[in-house]
Write an enzyme that holds these catalytic residues in place. Structure first.
Site, PDB file in Angstrom:
ATOM      1  N   ARG A  53     -60.740 -49.050  -1.258  1.00 34.92           N
ATOM      2  CA  ARG A  53     -61.247 -48.105  -2.250  1.00 34.92           C
ATOM      3  C   ARG A  53     -60.437 -48.325  -3.520  1.00 34.92           C
ATOM      4  O   ARG A  53     -59.529 -49.135  -3.555  1.00 34.92           O
ATOM      5  CB  ARG A  53     -61.244 -46.646  -1.747  1.00 34.92           C
ATOM      6  CG  ARG A  53     -60.282 -46.244  -0.688  1.00 34.92           C
ATOM      7  CD  ARG A  53     -58.870 -46.189  -1.150  1.00 34.92           C
ATOM      8  NE  ARG A  53     -58.735 -45.437  -2.386  1.00 34.92           N
ATOM      9  CZ  ARG A  53     -57.783 -45.598  -3.268  1.00 34.92           C
ATOM     10  NH1 ARG A  53     -56.824 -46.495  -3.071  1.00 34.92           N
ATOM     11  NH2 ARG A  53     -57.725 -44.901  -4.384  1.00 34.92           N
ATOM     12  N   GLY A  54     -60.794 -47.550  -4.572  1.00 34.00           N
ATOM     13  CA  GLY A  54     -60.185 -47.818  -5.872  1.00 34.00           C
ATOM     14  C   GLY A  54     -61.105 -48.780  -6.614  1.00 34.00           C
ATOM     15  O   GLY A  54     -61.510 -49.812  -6.049  1.00 34.00           O
ATOM     16  N   ASP A 248     -62.595 -44.733 -12.765  1.00 31.04           N
ATOM     17  CA  ASP A 248     -63.626 -45.495 -12.051  1.00 31.04           C
ATOM     18  C   ASP A 248     -64.695 -46.018 -12.996  1.00 31.04           C
ATOM     19  O   ASP A 248     -65.346 -47.029 -12.712  1.00 31.04           O
ATOM     20  CB  ASP A 248     -64.265 -44.628 -10.966  1.00 31.04           C
ATOM     21  CG  ASP A 248     -63.259 -44.411  -9.855  1.00 31.04           C
ATOM     22  OD1 ASP A 248     -62.406 -43.521 -10.005  1.00 31.04           O
ATOM     23  OD2 ASP A 248     -63.285 -45.182  -8.879  1.00 31.04           O
ATOM     24  N   LYS A 259     -61.432 -39.610  -9.993  1.00 30.12           N
ATOM     25  CA  LYS A 259     -61.472 -38.778  -8.786  1.00 30.12           C
ATOM     26  C   LYS A 259     -61.633 -37.304  -9.104  1.00 30.12           C
ATOM     27  O   LYS A 259     -61.018 -36.807 -10.058  1.00 30.12           O
ATOM     28  CB  LYS A 259     -60.175 -39.031  -7.997  1.00 30.12           C
ATOM     29  CG  LYS A 259     -60.033 -38.287  -6.703  1.00 30.12           C
ATOM     30  CD  LYS A 259     -61.194 -38.441  -5.759  1.00 30.12           C
ATOM     31  CE  LYS A 259     -61.589 -39.880  -5.482  1.00 30.12           C
ATOM     32  NZ  LYS A 259     -62.862 -39.984  -4.734  1.00 30.12           N
TER      33      LYS A 259
HETATM   34  O1  MRU Z   1     -62.738 -42.609  -4.027  1.00 32.42           O
HETATM   35  P1  MRU Z   1     -61.663 -43.596  -4.419  1.00 32.42           P
HETATM   36  O2  MRU Z   1     -60.413 -43.463  -3.615  1.00 32.42           O
HETATM   37  O3  MRU Z   1     -62.192 -44.999  -4.486  1.00 32.42           O
HETATM   38  O4  MRU Z   1     -61.315 -43.162  -5.899  1.00 32.42           O
HETATM   39  C1  MRU Z   1     -60.335 -43.889  -6.584  1.00 32.42           C
HETATM   40  C2  MRU Z   1     -59.979 -43.288  -7.864  1.00 32.42           C
HETATM   41  O5  MRU Z   1     -60.545 -42.313  -8.318  1.00 32.42           O
HETATM   42  C3  MRU Z   1     -58.959 -44.016  -8.643  1.00 32.42           C
HETATM   43  O6  MRU Z   1     -58.186 -43.126  -9.375  1.00 32.42           O
HETATM   44  C4  MRU Z   1     -59.738 -44.968  -9.553  1.00 32.42           C
HETATM   45  O7  MRU Z   1     -60.443 -45.896  -8.799  1.00 32.42           O
HETATM   46  C5  MRU Z   1     -58.914 -45.660 -10.515  1.00 32.42           C
HETATM   47  S1  MRU Z   1     -57.975 -46.784  -9.690  1.00 32.42           S
HETATM   48  C6  MRU Z   1     -57.440 -48.067 -10.142  1.00 32.42           C
END
Ligand code: MRU
Length: 369
Positions: A53-54, A248, A259
């Site tokens: 994820r990320g 994202d 998030k």
């Molecule tokens: O749902 P996730 O864990 O994929 O969400 C990730 C985030 O919101 C991070 O803060 C975002 O991807 C930026 S990361 C480099």
């Protein structure tokens, strides 16, 4: 970054040349487990189930998914089917679409039997570009932290630890290496800056409590996990000097999707005069969009992530328990949008910009229309 002293990226090609390996993030922080992806369906599952994820890591995993599909069938039809399945695996992060677009563009100019080799070469370039971007974000952000620490020392009359608040996990686990929001933390810490990180737990999936805390701990960075609702109180009492998150998807006008809960932290920061920065690589910017609230698709995830929590039981095994009464319904929007006006600056691989069309255009003039 290192895990128990051994360097890792979050994703890498298998030694056999036809598989891909990942760190299974659903097992952290209690177990460090790697998983082999053999098919495009494995890649779709890894993204959808959040084994990876990320935003940046999702993009690179999707690109590897294309390689896995072409390893079985190099036809245009197989490429289309793989891209469609990967595209649908998670809707919000811009990086996933950017990576698939890049793969399609390059592979459009390659015909079988060269396609698989070209696909692996391209994803290696995308992964290395992500690492280089995150390193550069780290350097720009660390300079900013050093300036904030100097200002704090002047104001207080003595050197004090810089208190940084972050939400979710935007560390090396969210990228190929180094991270976005945590890259400046690592760079500043490695340069000797006295700092401490407030880590929002980040319900419902607790990426802060389980992933950010784990990776900061692996690197020896002082940190404290807090309940998501504690940030405003800490800011009112002068215990947060700066907030930094990842993104994202960021619009060409500087609105930031991240998030769920990020927006509330930005509001609290604004009310308390705490600068709120967002760190992101170019692959996160969606230049087509100008109004993040209206235009960014927000992923709605399984309500079970809200009604249940997982953690380590007293006997050391991982257990999942229900926290809501039987019959209560739950909603689970996974992201929210922070308007550009609440963002002090966007830290990118090219430097720090105002969160505005003009600010972004000054760093990426080739995107200006
Ligand atoms: O749902 P996730 O864990 O994929 O969400 C990730 C985030 O919101 C991070 O803060 C975002 O991807 C930026 S990361 C480099």
């Amino acid at each position: 970054m290192n895990v128990d002293g051994k360097p890792y990226r979050t994703i890498w090609p298998g030694a056999d040349g036809c598989t891909v390996e990942i760190i299974d993030q659903t097992r952290l922080p209690h177990e460090f487990v790697t998983v082999v992806l053999r098919t495009v369906d494995d890649a779709v599952h890894a993204i959808g189930s959040m084994q990876v994820r990320g935003a940046p890591l999702i993009g690179v995993t999707a690109a590897y998914g294309v390689c896995l599909a072409l390893g079985v069938d190099e036809s245009d039809e197989a490429l289309d089917a793989a891209c469609d399945a990967l595209y649908a695996s998670r809707p919000t992060a811009s990086n996933l679409q950017w990576a698939l677009r890049t793969m399609r563009e390059v592979l459009g100019g390659a015909s079988p039997p060269d396609r698989v080799a070209v696909a692996y070469e391209t994803v290696a370039r995308i992964a290395d570009d992500d690492v280089a971007s995150c390193r550069a974000i780290g350097e720009h952000g660390a300079r900013l932290f050093a300036d904030l620490a100097r200002d704090k020392e002047k104001q207080k009359g003595a050197a004090e630890s810089l208190n940084i608040l972050t939400h979710c996990n935007a560390g090396w686990l969210a990228t190929v290496d180094y991270g976005t929001a945590l890259a400046p933390v690592y760079a500043a810490f490695d340069a000797g800056l006295d700092l401490h990180v407030w880590v929002d737990e980040t319900r419902p999936r607790n990426q802060g409590a389980s992933l950010t805390a784990w990776e900061l701990g692996q690197h020896g960075v002082p940190h404290t996990v807090i309940a998501d609702n504690a940030g405003g109180h800490l800011m009112q009492h002068g215990r947060v000097d700066v907030c930094i998150t990842g993104s994202d998807r960021t619009t060409g006008t500087g609105d930031v999707c991240n998030k769920i809960g990020t927006y509330l932290k930005a509001l609290a920061a604004h009310d308390n005069g705490v600068p709120f920065y967002v760190a992101l690589p170019h692959s996160t910017i969606d230049w087509r969009l100008s109004d993040g609230v209206a235009e960014i698709p927000i992923e709605e995830r399984d309500s079970r992530e809200v009604t249940h929590v997982s953690g380590m039981g007293e006997d050391g095994s991982v257990v999942t328990v229900q926290v809501t009464p039987d019959g209560s319904s739950a909603a689970n929007a996974a992201f929210d949008v922070t308007p550009a006006r609440l963002v002090a600056g966007l830290i990118t691989e090219r430097g720090v910009a105002n969160a505005s069309s003009e600010g972004l255009a000054s760093l990426y003039p080739e995107q200006a229309v």
